[in-house]
Design a protein around this motif. Sequence first.
Motif, PDB file in Angstrom:
ATOM      1  N   LEU C  85       0.825  -1.209   0.000  1.00 19.08           N
ATOM      2  CA  LEU C  85       0.000   0.000   0.000  1.00 19.08           C
ATOM      3  C   LEU C  85       0.859   1.259   0.000  1.00 19.08           C
ATOM      4  N   SER C  86       1.884   1.262   0.848  1.00 24.07           N
ATOM      5  CA  SER C  86       2.678   2.485   1.030  1.00 24.07           C
ATOM      6  C   SER C  86       3.548   2.775  -0.185  1.00 24.07           C
ATOM      7  N   VAL C  87       4.309   1.766  -0.602  1.00 27.69           N
ATOM      8  CA  VAL C  87       5.127   1.933  -1.808  1.00 27.69           C
ATOM      9  C   VAL C  87       4.215   2.193  -3.006  1.00 27.69           C
ATOM     10  N   GLY C  88       3.131   1.433  -3.057  1.00 28.66           N
ATOM     11  CA  GLY C  88       2.205   1.554  -4.175  1.00 28.66           C
ATOM     12  C   GLY C  88       1.565   2.923  -4.262  1.00 28.66           C
ATOM     13  N   ALA C  89       1.173   3.476  -3.130  1.00 28.67           N
ATOM     14  CA  ALA C  89       0.524   4.790  -3.150  1.00 28.67           C
ATOM     15  C   ALA C  89       1.476   5.849  -3.690  1.00 28.67           C
ATOM     16  N   LEU C  90       2.735   5.785  -3.252  1.00 30.54           N
ATOM     17  CA  LEU C  90       3.697   6.794  -3.711  1.00 30.54           C
ATOM     18  C   LEU C  90       3.984   6.635  -5.204  1.00 30.54           C
ATOM     19  N   LEU C  91       4.183   5.400  -5.642  1.00 27.89           N
ATOM     20  CA  LEU C  91       4.542   5.204  -7.050  1.00 27.89           C
ATOM     21  C   LEU C  91       3.353   5.366  -7.983  1.00 27.89           C
ATOM     22  N   PHE C  92       2.182   4.992  -7.525  1.00 27.47           N
ATOM     23  CA  PHE C  92       1.006   5.241  -8.363  1.00 27.47           C
ATOM     24  C   PHE C  92       0.765   6.737  -8.476  1.00 27.47           C
ATOM     25  N   PHE C  93       1.064   7.461  -7.393  1.00 31.57           N
ATOM     26  CA  PHE C  93       0.957   8.925  -7.452  1.00 31.57           C
ATOM     27  C   PHE C  93       1.938   9.494  -8.466  1.00 31.57           C
ATOM     28  N   ILE C  94       3.177   9.040  -8.391  1.00 36.04           N
ATOM     29  CA  ILE C  94       4.221   9.640  -9.221  1.00 36.04           C
ATOM     30  C   ILE C  94       4.068   9.215 -10.689  1.00 36.04           C
TER      31      ILE C  94
END
Lengths: 442, 442, 442
Positions: C85-94
Amino acid sequence: MKSSVTSLGLVSCGLLVAGIIPGPPLLAAESVDAGSINAYAIDNMFLFIAAVLVLFMQAGFAMVEAGLNSAKNTVNILFKNMMDLSVGALLFFIIGYGLMYPGDAFTGGWFGFGGFGIGSEAPEAVGGNLHPAVDFLFQVAFAATAATIVSGAVAGRMKFEAYLIYSAVITAIIYPISGFWKWGGGWLNELGFYDFAGSLVVHALGGFAGLAAAIVLGPRIGRFNPDGSPNALPGHNLAMSTLGVFILLIGWFGFNPGSQLAIAGADNTNIVMIIATNTLLAAAAGAVFAMLAAWTVFKKPDLTMAMNGVLGGLVGITANCDSVTYNEAIIIGAVAGILIVAGVKLLDMLKIDDPVGAWPVHGLNGIWGGIATGIFGGHPIVAQIIGSIAIPLWGFATMLVLFLILKAAGILRVSRDEEMKGLDISEHEEEAYHGFQIFSNQ
Amino acid sequence: MKSSVTSLGLVSCGLLVAGIIPGPPLLAAESVDAGSINAYAIDNMFLFIAAVLVLFMQAGFAMVEAGLNSAKNTVNILFKNMMDLSVGALLFFIIGYGLMYPGDAFTGGWFGFGGFGIGSEAPEAVGGNLHPAVDFLFQVAFAATAATIVSGAVAGRMKFEAYLIYSAVITAIIYPISGFWKWGGGWLNELGFYDFAGSLVVHALGGFAGLAAAIVLGPRIGRFNPDGSPNALPGHNLAMSTLGVFILLIGWFGFNPGSQLAIAGADNTNIVMIIATNTLLAAAAGAVFAMLAAWTVFKKPDLTMAMNGVLGGLVGITANCDSVTYNEAIIIGAVAGILIVAGVKLLDMLKIDDPVGAWPVHGLNGIWGGIATGIFGGHPIVAQIIGSIAIPLWGFATMLVLFLILKAAGILRVSRDEEMKGLDISEHEEEAYHGFQIFSNQ
Amino acid sequence: MKSSVTSLGLVSCGLLVAGIIPGPPLLAAESVDAGSINAYAIDNMFLFIAAVLVLFMQAGFAMVEAGLNSAKNTVNILFKNMMDLSVGALLFFIIGYGLMYPGDAFTGGWFGFGGFGIGSEAPEAVGGNLHPAVDFLFQVAFAATAATIVSGAVAGRMKFEAYLIYSAVITAIIYPISGFWKWGGGWLNELGFYDFAGSLVVHALGGFAGLAAAIVLGPRIGRFNPDGSPNALPGHNLAMSTLGVFILLIGWFGFNPGSQLAIAGADNTNIVMIIATNTLLAAAAGAVFAMLAAWTVFKKPDLTMAMNGVLGGLVGITANCDSVTYNEAIIIGAVAGILIVAGVKLLDMLKIDDPVGAWPVHGLNGIWGGIATGIFGGHPIVAQIIGSIAIPLWGFATMLVLFLILKAAGILRVSRDEEMKGLDISEHEEEAYHGFQIFSNQ
């Protein structure tokens, strides 16, 4: 969380019509206006849902705290969490709400009192206003949050009765007074101090109250060696704690977005959505950077640090989630994650035993949230610094006095025997995990 | 929970305009009206969210009940909870909903049937009405709540198949018929009996069905000594149970506020907010007074009593949460908390084994809620007494017959060996906690 | 989940008035319109709540997966769930969001890129549109769902670092590209392929990524005997898993209804309510029929099969919940429940070790959902078949390559010693259940 709001919903369909159609006055003052009636329903429903999410955080705190402690203290921790909400709700209803939001009875910058209980009457004009009941519901959930933060810091050694007394004092008096300083319109608000959803007002107050408690109580038996080096006293159920963190994350979507106190009107709608996304991004960055910091320091990826990183990121963004960009939210969360690891190390150095990291999460990152509001959020930095000192100091000092009194009265800490046996048996004669074989030294 | 509602949202922007601007008829019957269209969205969204919260209560019941019983019966309890929802949802869809809300097919005060399944068509006029799908969703969640109450009372000894049969009967027939008496417009409604969200219709029905089951089943092995004195059979996971209580508290914010069935329109908005606050205050008072009562009786603060105090307070306020003041809500909750302790003692005296206290929580406090609606809520006390006898009696008598039939057929209770081994292994060949060392006598 | 929506809310009160009252143009282009302003608040609030519910599913996945595996791998599984979730949220954002929804920067049917991050600006016209922040919040929750499905399939043997790399790749690149094919307006959308809320786009992608991982990793030690017969490796906490299933059920009421992306306007309101009820009915049928199928095959009612039946029913209805009748929803769920048991048997025959049944739930039933959309939903069957092949193939093939690369690099699977000891100790030096006595071979 502003104390009142002027909603765009006020610009209602009927008023619009009245303003643009020439002719006789179409709408008497008491006429029903569908646009503002709907806006009223929308805003109250929004705050109702937000309040429910914040109340759900009580479950999150209970799970996080119980899981990070020994099995033998589980009933005690859960019971404290249940009662700080219950005692807190009743006392905040009776006294605290009137202290925090004195309204017309406002009596000065430092202190006010608007009377016992809450009003039952809805606002005369419905547009963009909140019913007193839902305002209370949202506020009492915040008061319970501030109170319950402490239960983690005192786990494993504070008497149940002492905790009940503490819960009563903080929700009836201490939290409402400093809450009034900012959200009730008191001196910190006059000064220009900004704290959108309570990095300081809620979290740092609770975090520093917990620090005072941890200092007065002293560490759990065996937490520090004679040479001062720390021993880890691992939690008994990290699955439960992880669930608690997820619940807290979910609850925070009531805590931060709800603090806008309105969603009707395009400006309100827009900022609520930005707040929600900033909240998630800060939490994610907190997890990632706490994990990386712990990996660097402890040479392993540590789940409990990442968990506290999520929470630290959330605390850090709370004061400023409406004032910063998405990228800044990530930076705030990242710094918060690193501060978690630094804060845990600092407490170890100072030989302060905070079993769940309540102070790094809520105290240290509460202050970080306040300062970040000045750095990134465009709010005057001096006012932010003053507020970020005043509220923690108030929480720390008043609670230090309270806990010292309780200590002097001999009702603060359980005996050595009781602590070794565990508070579940010694205080409640109940086991949390009847039937499970658990090592006797736990 | 009223069966239909006239929302202020009906007084829509367009109608308003039509009424106050002289001139030709402005709005044809089919004209689109933004005010009432939005009110329609608001009301349906509100009930949708409330339904989701009530469905979440299924998780709460599962956690409370499983945690308060032995580890060896955990899979069985959880499975029963999952299946009463699943079987119940299908059968309430097919039969129960048509029995409970026969609508135009209404055939008398005691019984009606509106046909199988639910309609797919939205109401012609959108203002203030609900789509049939969300009405069903909310109602099926209530039916599942009534059904799942029993799973706690029968824990540790009822066969899985018998429970499936029970689930089918209560959700398809028994709950809908008495539900029709009140909410479907039947004789109790005609009589003036008031039960806003189901202290009687849902909770007392389930609580007395559970009592019937506990009586027919008899106590678990070892629950009472030959001299009649009770032995506690402690739960295996109070952390799980506490989580369940928090989840139920959260879910109750769907249960009670949602039962207004509308939030658009200032009157609806206002009462929903008052309901929500009354719900919290009663729960808090229930916890505090159950704790105090247990402390007085058992000389220790008992977590499970406080937990049931929360739930008892919630059940007590359910019938009257829209009709009482905040202070009265606290009184109702406080009495409910005390009744928890009294009810548990009473069952012990009667040698009835209700492992989770389902009857004190839902049965006894269901009746208390009905009576309190007369005392505090301003509703005619005679009608309240009649309803508070009729529904529990219906639940108790019909379920007594059902369980006696199942007993006579030899499919009600597991064998002594199976009970000692635990239902998880004997019925499902699954352990809940594989790998954990658990004392073999548990 | 459509990528944009024209809401009936656009037909706002003001425009209505403008259209029916003869006279001078009443509303300038920039005039404020209470009806559409409220509709904007309603739609954004709805999607915000839906996003929160979908994010809550992360807790559900974590609980289900950890509970269905050995106690010794609990920290590792929970940590992976938190970090995807955490890594995913940042990378999906970027990156991911710009790949999936390139918008005006659309560059072709197979691939597009709309830039880094998301916009902060609200739509110019508020009626019926969504703020970019809430659209992102909802989409990122979906991306995280796709990612986290895999953590169950790889439990007990994949290195933590490898999982972080996988999480980054799937949320930044793989999920957004196939997501673009359908929801971003790419070739599958052009083809007429229909997938309302992601049976294929989300679940089958994750399920087949998990299958690829399970194949490349190979089974856990002891999962299959030398003669090829399977050994059950039972989960350590079915209570936790059951809670997880309930949480996922609740979260799905955000997943499916939220995918309408609007609730204002009678058509939107109506379909959202139908979607919600279809979702519940399919889940219930999935549970009942998985239970019956398992009872037939294994001669006992099996909780874990019923749990996966709930989830399978939910996955099956996800693509078509807006297109089928209530009765069809029950049929789709029933078939899904039976497919769970068939899928588990199939994997056993193929000697593929999928510890939680991620492929039967999300992969197989994802395809079933896509096909059912053609059979029952009235969408062209050929397009459904193409989409139901293309997306699983994309997920399987790309992830097969990734995991083969990680395997070749020697960073995919832990050593035999580490696996026996458990990943909690070997990777994180943390126990999930400190103090509990757990059999050493678990």
